[in-house]
Scaffold this motif. Structure first.
Motif, short mmCIF file in Angstrom:
data_model
loop_
_atom_site.label_atom_id
_atom_site.label_comp_id
_atom_site.label_asym_id
_atom_site.label_seq_id
_atom_site.Cartn_x
_atom_site.Cartn_y
_atom_site.Cartn_z
N LYS A 1 0.04 9.17 -2.01
CA LYS A 1 -0.94 10.09 -2.58
C LYS A 1 -1.39 11.14 -1.57
O LYS A 1 -1.92 12.19 -1.95
CB LYS A 1 -2.16 9.32 -3.08
CG LYS A 1 -1.87 8.34 -4.20
CD LYS A 1 -3.12 7.54 -4.54
CE LYS A 1 -2.84 6.48 -5.59
NZ LYS A 1 -4.06 5.65 -5.87
N ARG B 1 -9.93 8.74 2.82
CA ARG B 1 -10.56 7.43 2.56
C ARG B 1 -10.59 7.12 1.06
O ARG B 1 -10.39 5.97 0.65
CB ARG B 1 -11.98 7.42 3.13
CG ARG B 1 -12.02 7.45 4.65
CD ARG B 1 -13.45 7.34 5.18
NE ARG B 1 -13.50 7.43 6.62
CZ ARG B 1 -13.26 6.43 7.44
NH1 ARG B 1 -12.95 5.23 6.95
NH2 ARG B 1 -13.34 6.59 8.75
N TYR B 2 -10.81 8.14 0.24
CA TYR B 2 -10.85 7.93 -1.21
C TYR B 2 -9.47 7.53 -1.74
O TYR B 2 -9.34 6.57 -2.50
CB TYR B 2 -11.34 9.20 -1.90
CG TYR B 2 -11.28 9.12 -3.41
CD1 TYR B 2 -12.23 8.39 -4.12
CD2 TYR B 2 -10.27 9.78 -4.12
CE1 TYR B 2 -12.16 8.29 -5.50
CE2 TYR B 2 -10.20 9.69 -5.50
CZ TYR B 2 -11.15 8.94 -6.19
OH TYR B 2 -11.08 8.85 -7.56
N LYS B 3 -8.44 8.26 -1.34
CA LYS B 3 -7.09 7.99 -1.84
C LYS B 3 -6.57 6.64 -1.37
O LYS B 3 -5.84 5.95 -2.10
CB LYS B 3 -6.13 9.10 -1.41
CG LYS B 3 -6.38 10.43 -2.09
CD LYS B 3 -5.39 11.49 -1.63
CE LYS B 3 -5.64 12.82 -2.34
NZ LYS B 3 -4.68 13.87 -1.89
N LEU B 4 -6.93 6.24 -0.17
CA LEU B 4 -6.46 4.96 0.37
C LEU B 4 -7.38 3.80 0.02
O LEU B 4 -7.00 2.64 0.17
CB LEU B 4 -6.31 5.04 1.89
CG LEU B 4 -5.33 6.09 2.44
CD1 LEU B 4 -5.25 6.00 3.96
CD2 LEU B 4 -3.94 5.91 1.82
N GLY B 5 -8.59 4.12 -0.44
CA GLY B 5 -9.55 3.06 -0.75
C GLY B 5 -10.04 2.34 0.48
O GLY B 5 -10.34 1.14 0.43
N THR B 6 -10.14 3.07 1.59
CA THR B 6 -10.54 2.45 2.86
C THR B 6 -12.03 2.71 3.14
O THR B 6 -12.58 3.74 2.76
CB THR B 6 -9.73 3.02 4.04
OG1 THR B 6 -9.91 4.44 4.09
CG2 THR B 6 -8.26 2.71 3.86
N ASN C 1 2.26 2.96 -2.43
CA ASN C 1 1.89 3.94 -3.46
C ASN C 1 0.63 4.70 -3.09
O ASN C 1 0.52 5.91 -3.38
CB ASN C 1 1.70 3.24 -4.81
CG ASN C 1 3.02 2.78 -5.41
OD1 ASN C 1 4.07 3.34 -5.13
ND2 ASN C 1 2.97 1.74 -6.22
N ASN C 2 -0.33 4.03 -2.46
CA ASN C 2 -1.53 4.74 -2.00
C ASN C 2 -1.19 5.77 -0.95
O ASN C 2 -1.70 6.90 -0.98
CB ASN C 2 -2.54 3.74 -1.43
CG ASN C 2 -3.31 3.01 -2.50
OD1 ASN C 2 -3.34 3.42 -3.65
ND2 ASN C 2 -3.92 1.90 -2.13
N PHE C 3 -0.32 5.40 -0.02
CA PHE C 3 0.05 6.31 1.06
C PHE C 3 0.74 7.56 0.51
O PHE C 3 0.56 8.66 1.03
CB PHE C 3 0.96 5.60 2.05
CG PHE C 3 1.30 6.41 3.27
CD1 PHE C 3 0.36 6.65 4.26
CD2 PHE C 3 2.58 6.96 3.43
CE1 PHE C 3 0.68 7.41 5.38
CE2 PHE C 3 2.90 7.71 4.54
CZ PHE C 3 1.94 7.94 5.53
N TYR D 1 -3.21 1.43 8.26
CA TYR D 1 -2.33 2.38 7.58
C TYR D 1 -1.49 3.16 8.59
O TYR D 1 -0.28 3.33 8.43
CB TYR D 1 -3.14 3.35 6.73
CG TYR D 1 -3.33 2.91 5.30
CD1 TYR D 1 -2.35 3.12 4.35
CD2 TYR D 1 -4.51 2.30 4.91
CE1 TYR D 1 -2.52 2.73 3.03
CE2 TYR D 1 -4.70 1.89 3.59
CZ TYR D 1 -3.70 2.12 2.66
OH TYR D 1 -3.87 1.72 1.35
N ASN E 1 0.80 -1.23 0.00
CA ASN E 1 0.00 0.00 0.00
C ASN E 1 0.83 1.27 0.00
O ASN E 1 0.31 2.36 0.23
CB ASN E 1 -0.94 0.00 1.22
CG ASN E 1 -1.96 -1.11 1.15
OD1 ASN E 1 -2.95 -1.01 0.44
ND2 ASN E 1 -1.71 -2.19 1.88
#
Length: 229
Positions: A168, A208-213, A164-166, A222, A162
């Motif tokens: 963002k 939540r959107y950027k992490l998909g949580t 790459n998500n972080f 995270y 994760n």
């Protein structure tokens, strides 16, 4: 006297191993000596050979990839293998590197946790590390240590998957992530950061959107994995 040696070893290296072989057999763990160029095994104490159900000649003829894929959990190897490389590159005389490993022995279904410690064993005339020595001790009997190792491995795997998500997240969003993970409300976060609750709610949605949580549990994973809490 060790009965098998890889051709890479010089007479001096062979004599050094022979000199300590009897002591290696008395250590309450497994002793492994690797050559540092390709990280293949050049010696393993009898205890380790018996556990793996393999001869010294057979284990020494395995490539690095064959050795690790056959006996080790490759997921946690992704964490400690780069550390070993950096340790050897630093080439500090007295330093020792310790790390957890998971091994699976023939006839067993479950991984067994080991605590391994590595030190440089032999340097050439240019002071370049040529051989390393590792002592590996099972920690299954120390249940709390095995549980801790499992948790660390899970967090490391989560971090890699994760990362790459972080990346963002903005600096402010990382702060919001931390506060959410600590269980604070939008009003509490707003008061602490001197911004409006509406702004906090916007940041929360973006995080939540950027992490998909979708859950607080995922947010906490995270925060723990990336050392925010």
């Amino acid at each position: 006297m060790v009965n098998f040696y890889k051709s890479i070893l010089t007479v001096e290296m062979r004599s050094l191993i022979d000199m300590h072989a009897q002591s290696f057999s008395k250590i309450p763990g497994v002793v492994i000596i690797h050559e540092t160029l390709n990280w293949t095994v050049v010696y393993m104490s009898e205890r380790g050979l018996n556990q793996l159900g393999i001869s010294l000649e057979e284990v020494c003829n395995l490539t690095n990839a064959e050795y690790y894929s056959r006996f080790f959990n490759t997921e946690d190897a992704k964490d400690y293998v780069p550390k070993i490389g950096a340790f050897l590159h630093a080439n500090n005389k007295e330093d020792t590197l310790s790390y957890y490993q998971q091994l699976k022995f023939p006839g067993m279904d479950n991984w067994r946790w080991h605590l391994s410690s590595t030190k440089i064993f032999f340097r050439d005339k240019a002071n370049i590390p040529v051989l390393s020595i590792t002592v590996s001790i099972p920690i299954d009997a120390m249940h709390h240590m095995a549980v801790k190792a499992d948790r660390l491995l899970e967090e490391n795997n989560f971090l890699r998957n994760n990362y790459n998500n972080f990346l963002k997240l903005s600096k402010r969003e990382k702060t919001i992530l931390k506060e959410i993970a600590l269980g604070k409300s939008s009003i509490e976060i707003a008061a602490e950061l001197h911004i409006s609750p509406t702004t906090v709610d916007t940041h929360r949605r973006n995080v939540r959107y950027k992490l998909g949580t979708k859950s607080s549990f995922e947010i906490s994973k995270y925060a723990r994995a990336f050392d925010l809490i």
